[in-house]
Design a protein around this motif. Structure first.
Motif, PDB file in Angstrom:
ATOM      1  N   GLY A  56       0.812  -1.208   0.000  1.00 57.97           N
ATOM      2  CA  GLY A  56       0.000   0.000   0.000  1.00 57.97           C
ATOM      3  C   GLY A  56       0.846   1.259   0.000  1.00 57.97           C
ATOM      4  N   LEU A  57       1.917   1.253   0.774  1.00 56.13           N
ATOM      5  CA  LEU A  57       2.805   2.415   0.830  1.00 56.13           C
ATOM      6  C   LEU A  57       3.466   2.677  -0.522  1.00 56.13           C
ATOM      7  N   VAL A  58       3.923   1.634  -1.182  1.00 53.65           N
ATOM      8  CA  VAL A  58       4.573   1.804  -2.483  1.00 53.65           C
ATOM      9  C   VAL A  58       3.560   2.258  -3.534  1.00 53.65           C
ATOM     10  N   TYR A  59       2.365   1.684  -3.498  1.00 50.75           N
ATOM     11  CA  TYR A  59       1.318   2.074  -4.449  1.00 50.75           C
ATOM     12  C   TYR A  59       0.951   3.547  -4.263  1.00 50.75           C
ATOM     13  N   ALA A  60       0.731   3.970  -3.025  1.00 49.47           N
ATOM     14  CA  ALA A  60       0.347   5.355  -2.756  1.00 49.47           C
ATOM     15  C   ALA A  60       1.478   6.327  -3.093  1.00 49.47           C
ATOM     16  N   ASP A  61       2.709   5.916  -2.832  1.00 49.77           N
ATOM     17  CA  ASP A  61       3.842   6.784  -3.141  1.00 49.77           C
ATOM     18  C   ASP A  61       3.928   7.068  -4.638  1.00 49.77           C
ATOM     19  N   ARG A  62       3.778   6.027  -5.458  1.00 45.60           N
ATOM     20  CA  ARG A  62       3.828   6.246  -6.905  1.00 45.60           C
ATOM     21  C   ARG A  62       2.645   7.101  -7.380  1.00 45.60           C
ATOM     22  N   ALA A  63       1.483   6.845  -6.822  1.00 45.59           N
ATOM     23  CA  ALA A  63       0.319   7.641  -7.209  1.00 45.59           C
ATOM     24  C   ALA A  63       0.548   9.119  -6.911  1.00 45.59           C
ATOM     25  N   ALA A  64       1.084   9.403  -5.738  1.00 42.98           N
ATOM     26  CA  ALA A  64       1.321  10.805  -5.369  1.00 42.98           C
ATOM     27  C   ALA A  64       2.350  11.460  -6.277  1.00 42.98           C
TER      28      ALA A  64
END
Length: 323
Positions: A56-64
């Motif tokens: 989740g952290l990696v997914y959200a980081d790329r999205a941001a």
């Protein structure tokens, strides 16, 4: 689903902003019980009590960074995926809406709300909740997050890197299989490191869709996934996950409900760690074939510790919970 070492290192950097590496410990009483040198990877020690927060952290980081138009996420879960997105979304300042099936764990629902998620209850099981969540993307103006995605896989793969670097050479690793990110992350890291380690997936015999798909070499669905091991309650596997497992996994074991309940008791007795049912099913798989692993160096993924009080009471009474 392959990834590069640079991508894995970048994912590790993202994860480290939030928590340190989790422990991998060889517990003497557990090793004696099994008859092998058993290393437990303690993903019950993350901020959400389960491995999925890494993805989740990696997914959200790329999205941001790459999709600034994204205002938030909508997805479905039985618990840990939703907590992962809620935790990561809160850290990134994004709205998170999670669809859960009817009768979902009240403790996990409360945990998701605690991390800031908005919950919608829909469907008789995870699959119906998942289908509904994917349909809400346009109405809510949020990005629909699937259960299996390259960013989720490389994110959770960071636990495999920690395990392989810290525990030394392992002959085999047993891992629970839900929608596939955890086992595929293990395969990807093992291959990157050029290790000969055998990887064995474990599911409930009451939710055999992943095992059936692995054996058939393609997706096989089932009408039900009636297991108390909610983290592996999959009845419609993801094609990309199945393909990766067929390529890189030795076998997928099916274990009985009683076997998982007993594995929970064994972990509590020998490590004094609280596993959720899917956190113990990997050990149940090892116990089901402990004779062929005698004397070897074995890894077991304790994928989470988010266990409801009612389930714990039943297990500690020597009984097996019902779904």
């Amino acid at each position: 689903m392959s990834f590069t070492r640079a991508e894995l290192d970048a994912a590790t950097t993202v994860v480290r902003r939030h928590f340190p590496a989790t422990a991998q410990l060889e517990w003497p009483l557990l090793s004696q019980h099994v008859g092998a040198e058993v290393w437990v990877k303690h993903e019950n020690h993350t901020p959400t009590g389960a491995f999925k927060v890494r993805g989740g952290l990696v997914y959200a980081d790329r999205a941001a960074r790459e999709r600034p138009e994204v205002k938030g996420f909508v997805s479905a879960t039985r618990g840990n995926h939703g907590q992962s997105l809620a935790y990561a979304g809160r850290a990134a300042g994004l709205r998170v809406v999670i669809v859960v099936p009817e009768g979902n764990s009240p403790d996990k629902n409360a945990a998701m709300r605690g991390f800031g998620a908005e919950l919608i209850v829909h469907g008789r099981d995870y699959q119906e909740a998942r289908e509904h969540a994917m349909s809400l993307e346009t109405d809510l103006g949020l990005e629909a997050v699937p259960p299996f995605h390259p960013d989720l896989v490389v994110g959770v793969g960071t636990y495999a890197l920690e395990l392989f670097e810290a525990a030394g050479p392992l002959d085999v690793v047993y891992v629970p299989v839900g929608m596939g990110s955890g086992i595929c992350g293990l395969v990807g890291v093992r291959d990157l490191m050029g290790l000969p380690t055998e990887i064995v997936g474990v599911v409930s015999d009451q939710a055999p869709a992943t095992a059936l798909s692995f054996e058939a070499g393609g997706v096989v669905t089932t009408p039900d996934a009636a297991t108390f091991v909610d983290g592996v309650a999959c009845r419609a596997p993801v094609p990309d996950a199945v393909a990766e497992m067929v390529r890189g996994v030795s076998r997928i074991l099916r274990v009985g409900e009683d076997g998982t309940a007993e594995a929970m008791r064994v972990l509590l007795r020998t490590t004094h760690q609280l596993p959720e049912p899917s956190g113990a099913i990997a050990l149940a798989g090892l116990l089901s074939e402990h004779e062929q692993q005698a004397g070897r160096r074995v890894g077991v993924i304790l994928s989470g510790g988010n266990c409801d009080a009612d389930i714990l009471r039943t297990v500690l009474s020597g009984e097996t919970p019902t779904p």
